[in-house]
Design a protein around this motif. Structure first.
Motif, PDB file in Angstrom:
ATOM      1  N   SER A  41       0.730  -1.110   0.199  1.00  0.00           N
ATOM      2  CA  SER A  41      -0.195   0.597  -0.204  1.00  0.00           C
ATOM      3  C   SER A  41       0.868   1.499  -0.017  1.00  0.00           C
ATOM      4  O   SER A  41       0.638   2.028  -0.634  1.00  0.00           O
ATOM      5  CB  SER A  41      -1.142  -0.282   0.886  1.00  0.00           C
ATOM      6  N   GLY A  42       2.472   1.156   0.666  1.00  0.00           N
ATOM      7  CA  GLY A  42       2.662   2.700   0.877  1.00  0.00           C
ATOM      8  C   GLY A  42       3.164   2.417  -1.506  1.00  0.00           C
ATOM      9  O   GLY A  42       3.642   4.070  -1.957  1.00  0.00           O
ATOM     10  N   TYR A  43       3.408   1.783  -1.909  1.00  0.00           N
ATOM     11  CA  TYR A  43       3.822   1.477  -3.100  1.00  0.00           C
ATOM     12  C   TYR A  43       2.879   2.022  -4.061  1.00  0.00           C
ATOM     13  O   TYR A  43       2.732   2.867  -5.028  1.00  0.00           O
ATOM     14  CB  TYR A  43       5.134   0.433  -3.895  1.00  0.00           C
ATOM     15  N   ALA A  44       1.707   1.979  -2.964  1.00  0.00           N
ATOM     16  CA  ALA A  44       0.666   2.450  -3.904  1.00  0.00           C
ATOM     17  C   ALA A  44       0.118   4.292  -3.653  1.00  0.00           C
ATOM     18  O   ALA A  44      -0.862   4.042  -5.012  1.00  0.00           O
ATOM     19  CB  ALA A  44      -0.681   1.005  -3.596  1.00  0.00           C
ATOM     20  N   LEU A  45       1.242   4.478  -2.889  1.00  0.00           N
ATOM     21  CA  LEU A  45       0.462   6.285  -3.019  1.00  0.00           C
ATOM     22  C   LEU A  45       0.581   7.155  -4.570  1.00  0.00           C
ATOM     23  O   LEU A  45      -0.851   7.796  -4.572  1.00  0.00           O
ATOM     24  CB  LEU A  45       1.366   6.548  -1.966  1.00  0.00           C
ATOM     25  N   GLU A  46       1.363   6.823  -4.883  1.00  0.00           N
ATOM     26  CA  GLU A  46       1.184   7.108  -6.430  1.00  0.00           C
ATOM     27  C   GLU A  46       0.626   7.123  -7.105  1.00  0.00           C
ATOM     28  O   GLU A  46       0.527   8.007  -8.068  1.00  0.00           O
ATOM     29  CB  GLU A  46       2.711   6.936  -6.737  1.00  0.00           C
ATOM     30  N   PHE A  47      -0.491   6.168  -7.241  1.00  0.00           N
ATOM     31  CA  PHE A  47      -1.230   5.926  -7.760  1.00  0.00           C
ATOM     32  C   PHE A  47      -2.844   6.530  -7.645  1.00  0.00           C
ATOM     33  O   PHE A  47      -3.862   6.484  -7.592  1.00  0.00           O
ATOM     34  CB  PHE A  47      -1.661   4.402  -8.070  1.00  0.00           C
ATOM     35  N   THR A  49      -5.454   9.456  -6.329  1.00  0.00           N
ATOM     36  CA  THR A  49      -6.244  10.358  -7.161  1.00  0.00           C
ATOM     37  C   THR A  49      -6.279  11.227  -6.419  1.00  0.00           C
ATOM     38  O   THR A  49      -6.359  12.226  -7.149  1.00  0.00           O
ATOM     39  CB  THR A  49      -7.706   9.868  -7.741  1.00  0.00           C
ATOM     40  N   SER A  50      -5.723  11.736  -4.520  1.00  0.00           N
ATOM     41  CA  SER A  50      -5.408  12.975  -4.248  1.00  0.00           C
ATOM     42  C   SER A  50      -4.704  12.160  -2.930  1.00  0.00           C
ATOM     43  O   SER A  50      -4.910  10.674  -2.862  1.00  0.00           O
ATOM     44  CB  SER A  50      -6.998  13.609  -3.838  1.00  0.00           C
ATOM     45  N   THR A  51      -4.141  13.193  -2.605  1.00  0.00           N
ATOM     46  CA  THR A  51      -2.693  12.383  -1.419  1.00  0.00           C
ATOM     47  C   THR A  51      -4.074  12.167  -0.536  1.00  0.00           C
ATOM     48  O   THR A  51      -3.911  11.703   0.751  1.00  0.00           O
ATOM     49  CB  THR A  51      -2.159  13.481  -0.991  1.00  0.00           C
ATOM     50  N   HIS A  52      -5.337  12.938   0.050  1.00  0.00           N
ATOM     51  CA  HIS A  52      -6.211  12.776   0.398  1.00  0.00           C
ATOM     52  C   HIS A  52      -7.271  11.205   0.499  1.00  0.00           C
ATOM     53  O   HIS A  52      -8.391  11.337   0.994  1.00  0.00           O
ATOM     54  CB  HIS A  52      -6.293  13.390   1.069  1.00  0.00           C
ATOM     55  N   SER A  54      -8.511   7.349  -0.455  1.00  0.00           N
ATOM     56  CA  SER A  54      -8.147   6.023  -0.428  1.00  0.00           C
ATOM     57  C   SER A  54      -8.563   5.253  -2.006  1.00  0.00           C
ATOM     58  O   SER A  54      -8.333   4.324  -1.707  1.00  0.00           O
ATOM     59  CB  SER A  54      -8.819   5.288   0.627  1.00  0.00           C
ATOM     60  N   HIS A  55      -9.013   6.131  -3.455  1.00  0.00           N
ATOM     61  CA  HIS A  55      -9.312   5.178  -4.298  1.00  0.00           C
ATOM     62  C   HIS A  55      -7.921   5.490  -5.383  1.00  0.00           C
ATOM     63  O   HIS A  55      -7.292   6.712  -5.278  1.00  0.00           O
ATOM     64  CB  HIS A  55     -10.562   5.745  -4.392  1.00  0.00           C
ATOM     65  N   TYR A  56      -8.059   4.839  -5.577  1.00  0.00           N
ATOM     66  CA  TYR A  56      -7.131   4.910  -6.953  1.00  0.00           C
ATOM     67  C   TYR A  56      -7.170   5.433  -7.967  1.00  0.00           C
ATOM     68  O   TYR A  56      -8.578   5.140  -9.192  1.00  0.00           O
ATOM     69  CB  TYR A  56      -6.281   3.281  -7.215  1.00  0.00           C
ATOM     70  N   ILE A  57      -6.705   5.632  -9.025  1.00  0.00           N
ATOM     71  CA  ILE A  57      -6.716   6.344 -10.793  1.00  0.00           C
ATOM     72  C   ILE A  57      -6.589   5.009 -11.330  1.00  0.00           C
ATOM     73  O   ILE A  57      -6.841   3.753 -11.331  1.00  0.00           O
ATOM     74  CB  ILE A  57      -5.467   6.696 -10.870  1.00  0.00           C
ATOM     75  N   PRO A  58      -8.509   5.213 -12.129  1.00  0.00           N
ATOM     76  CA  PRO A  58      -8.821   4.871 -12.464  1.00  0.00           C
ATOM     77  C   PRO A  58      -7.586   3.451 -13.101  1.00  0.00           C
ATOM     78  O   PRO A  58      -6.724   3.895 -13.878  1.00  0.00           O
ATOM     79  CB  PRO A  58      -9.692   5.182 -13.813  1.00  0.00           C
ATOM     80  N   GLU A  59      -7.858   2.078 -14.336  1.00  0.00           N
ATOM     81  CA  GLU A  59      -7.006   1.083 -14.617  1.00  0.00           C
ATOM     82  C   GLU A  59      -6.057   0.915 -13.664  1.00  0.00           C
ATOM     83  O   GLU A  59      -4.965   0.273 -14.036  1.00  0.00           O
ATOM     84  CB  GLU A  59      -7.306   1.385 -15.906  1.00  0.00           C
ATOM     85  N   THR A  60      -5.817   1.654 -12.533  1.00  0.00           N
ATOM     86  CA  THR A  60      -4.131   0.854 -11.675  1.00  0.00           C
ATOM     87  C   THR A  60      -5.032  -1.141 -11.335  1.00  0.00           C
ATOM     88  O   THR A  60      -5.553  -0.521 -10.731  1.00  0.00           O
ATOM     89  CB  THR A  60      -3.883   1.429 -10.155  1.00  0.00           C
ATOM     90  N   THR A  61      -3.803  -1.268 -11.424  1.00  0.00           N
ATOM     91  CA  THR A  61      -3.534  -2.488 -11.261  1.00  0.00           C
ATOM     92  C   THR A  61      -2.951  -3.243 -10.425  1.00  0.00           C
ATOM     93  O   THR A  61      -1.608  -2.417  -9.905  1.00  0.00           O
ATOM     94  CB  THR A  61      -3.455  -4.023 -12.889  1.00  0.00           C
ATOM     95  N   ILE A  62      -2.823  -4.069  -9.741  1.00  0.00           N
ATOM     96  CA  ILE A  62      -1.656  -4.399  -8.897  1.00  0.00           C
ATOM     97  C   ILE A  62      -0.653  -5.168  -8.638  1.00  0.00           C
ATOM     98  O   ILE A  62       0.382  -4.481  -7.804  1.00  0.00           O
ATOM     99  CB  ILE A  62      -2.544  -5.771  -7.798  1.00  0.00           C
ATOM    100  N   GLU A  63      -0.757  -5.898 -10.535  1.00  0.00           N
ATOM    101  CA  GLU A  63       0.686  -5.741 -11.276  1.00  0.00           C
ATOM    102  C   GLU A  63       1.410  -4.081 -11.349  1.00  0.00           C
ATOM    103  O   GLU A  63       2.867  -4.560 -11.169  1.00  0.00           O
ATOM    104  CB  GLU A  63       0.408  -6.571 -12.301  1.00  0.00           C
ATOM    105  N   GLN A  64       1.174  -3.432 -11.097  1.00  0.00           N
ATOM    106  CA  GLN A  64       1.749  -2.109 -11.629  1.00  0.00           C
ATOM    107  C   GLN A  64       2.131  -1.491 -10.203  1.00  0.00           C
ATOM    108  O   GLN A  64       3.377  -0.983 -10.644  1.00  0.00           O
ATOM    109  CB  GLN A  64       0.652  -0.964 -12.227  1.00  0.00           C
ATOM    110  N   ILE A  65       1.705  -2.031  -9.003  1.00  0.00           N
ATOM    111  CA  ILE A  65       2.211  -1.571  -7.899  1.00  0.00           C
ATOM    112  C   ILE A  65       3.122  -2.087  -7.086  1.00  0.00           C
ATOM    113  O   ILE A  65       4.213  -1.903  -7.114  1.00  0.00           O
ATOM    114  CB  ILE A  65       0.803  -1.496  -6.271  1.00  0.00           C
ATOM    115  N   TYR A  66       3.014  -3.781  -7.611  1.00  0.00           N
ATOM    116  CA  TYR A  66       4.099  -4.973  -7.574  1.00  0.00           C
ATOM    117  C   TYR A  66       5.142  -4.483  -7.680  1.00  0.00           C
ATOM    118  O   TYR A  66       6.467  -4.404  -7.377  1.00  0.00           O
ATOM    119  CB  TYR A  66       3.583  -5.901  -7.279  1.00  0.00           C
TER     120      TYR A  66
END
Length: 94
Positions: A41-47, A49-52, A54-66
Motif C-alpha cells: 500500500s505504500g507503493y500504491a500511494l503514487e496511484f 487520485t489525491s493525497t487525501h 483512498s481511491h486509485y487512478i482508474p485502471e491501476t492494477t496490483i501488478e503495476q504496484i508490485y
C-alpha cells in the motif's frame, strides 16, 4: 482498539474495494503472500487520485504496484552491492 489483521484474500479484496484492478487473481494472491497489503500500500500511494483519497487512478492494477515495489527492491539491492564493494575497497589496509 487494534484492527484485526487481514488474511491474504481479505487484503486483495481491500485493494479491490479501493479501485485496484486484478487481472489475474492467482498471481495477485501470490504477490500478497510474498509482500503484504501493508507494505504494498505504500507503493500504491503514487496511484491515488489525491493525497487525501483512498481511491486509485482508474485502471491501476496490483501488478503495476508490485512492479514499483520490485523496482525499488532491485535498486536497493544494486546500491547495497555497490556500497559493500566501495566500503571494502575503501577500508583495505595500504
Amino acid at each position: 482498539m487494534l484492527k484485526t489483521p487481514l488474511d491474504i484474500p481479505q487484503q486483495l479484496a481491500q485493494f479491490q474495494r479501493h479501485g485496484i484492478l486484478v487481472e489475474d487473481k492467482t498471481a495477485a494472491l501470490s504477490i500478497l503472500e510474498r509482500v503484504s497489503y501493508y507494505r504494498l500500500s505504500g507503493y500504491a500511494l503514487e496511484f491515488r487520485t489525491s493525497t487525501h483519497s483512498s481511491h486509485y487512478i482508474p485502471e491501476t492494477t496490483i501488478e503495476q504496484i508490485y512492479d514499483r515495489y520490485r523496482f525499488d527492491e532491485d535498486l536497493r539491492h544494486i546500491l547495497r552491492k555497490y556500497l559493500d564493494i566501495h566500503m571494502s575497497h575503501h577500508h583495505k589496509s595500504p
